[in-house]
Design an enzyme around this catalytic site. Structure first.
Site, PDB file in Angstrom:
ATOM      1  N   CYS A  75       0.865  -1.399   0.073  1.00 69.21           N
ATOM      2  CA  CYS A  75      -0.085   0.126   0.040  1.00 69.21           C
ATOM      3  C   CYS A  75       0.870   1.152   0.077  1.00 69.21           C
ATOM      4  O   CYS A  75       0.438   2.089   0.626  1.00 69.21           O
ATOM      5  CB  CYS A  75      -1.047   0.131   1.029  1.00 69.21           C
ATOM      6  N   GLY A  76       1.913   1.175  -0.799  1.00 70.74           N
ATOM      7  CA  GLY A  76       2.748   2.417  -0.941  1.00 70.74           C
ATOM      8  C   GLY A  76       3.532   2.722   0.541  1.00 70.74           C
ATOM      9  O   GLY A  76       3.989   1.966   1.211  1.00 70.74           O
TER      10      GLY A  76
END
Length: 322
Positions: free
Chosen positions: A91-92
């Site tokens: 998720c970055g």
């Protein structure tokens, strides 16, 4: 027959194509979950607003008793942090942003001589602080995707126990959800509760034409406040968990979209390299076939060892002075 380089490129392209399908599926799943997470945030907001308004009316009716959740400490020697992160990655920078922000806040408190305690939500938060040998009072995991009110109650109970047993202040570290493309890390006071929020809620109710504290309470306002303040803390924590969940899905959707785009670009570049390698191999094979055919033709015509004969003739001419 394909060359060794071409086989390697084909294998890499197949691997990238399989990865692209996975990231595309994860992108679509995250995008669908964002909608539900936003709906849950909106659905939980009226309850939190109503509890805040009732507490504001209780406070205006004389209910601001000497409750621990409303008592501002004279001195702060220990701070508890409730850190909300995700159970999964991909998720970055979602997890790293909130974890490093909490770590910086702990370091700032340590520079001022304050001790700390940690209440962690999310497997990534547990792994991060456990690996760095931080002191962890309580940890929870398994509900970052879809937190429930019961999950918020568990975390709130752990935070309240720390607040009642040595921590003069509790702070909440999580990611606030503003929109699909805008989320920000926030470290906000959690306990004691900010009385200014109750004043703002009372002013808002009065400006909207609602009641301004003229209630008759049974039992006494202080007794009602004693029961409502923990519910208010739970509602605030539940709202933070929901916002963090929505932020996680938004960050994952962006990260997976970027991964899908990068996979497509890499696949295109490798396909071009493979086509060039195939063209080179075909050209080499054609030249070998033509060279072999020419050698066979020369052999069939009786011209054996033409290159040797030519070299000998030229050498003789050089010696004759031609």
């Amino acid at each position: 027959m394909a060359s060794g380089q071409e086989r390697i490129l084909r294998r890499r392209i197949r691997s990238i194509d399989a990865t692209k399908k996975i990231t595309r599926a994860m992108e679509l799943i995250a995008a669908s979950r964002i909608v539900r997470a936003q709906a849950r945030v909106r659905a939980a907001r009226p309850y939190s607003d109503k509890v805040t308004a009732v507490i504001a009316n209780l406070a205006s009716a004389g209910g601001e008793a000497d409750h621990p959740l409303l008592r501002e400490p004279a001195e702060v020697s220990k701070v508890a942090y409730v850190v909300i992160a995700a159970d999964r990655g991909l998720c970055g920078g979602y997890n790293n942003n909130v974890l490093r922000a909490a770590e910086r806040a702990i370091a700032a408190d340590a520079a001022e001589g304050r001790d700390y305690e940690l209440v962690l939500s999310g497997r990534k938060a547990l792994g991060y602080f456990r690996f760095r040998n931080f002191r962890i009072a309580a940890g929870f995991e398994g509900f970052s995707d879809q937190p429930s009110y019961a999950d918020a109650q568990q975390v709130a109970v752990a935070a309240t126990e720390l607040f009642e047993n040595g921590c003069q202040r509790v702070k909440l570290a999580y990611t606030q959800f503003h929109s699909m493309g805008n989320q920000s890390v926030a470290i906000v006071p959690f306990m004691p509760l900010d009385a200014g929020e109750f004043d703002d809620a009372d002013d808002t109710a009065g400006s909207a034409g609602g009641p301004d504290g003229g209630y008759e309470f049974e039992p006494e306002p202080a007794a009602i406040l004693e029961r409502l303040l923990p519910r208010y803390a739970e509602a605030r924590l539940y709202s933070a968990l929901l916002e963090a969940s929505a932020s996680e899905h938004a960050a994952r959707q962006r990260a997976m979209k970027a991964a899908t785009d990068n996979a497509e670009e890499l696949k295109t570049n490798l396909t071009r390299v493979m086509n060039r390698a195939r063209q080179d191999a075909i050209t080499t094979e054609i030249m070998e076939i033509v060279g072999g055919a020419e050698a066979l033709a020369q052999t069939a015509g009786g011209e054996v060892d033409l290159l040797s004969d030519t070299i000998e003739a030229r050498t003789a001419d050089l010696f004759r002075g031609r």
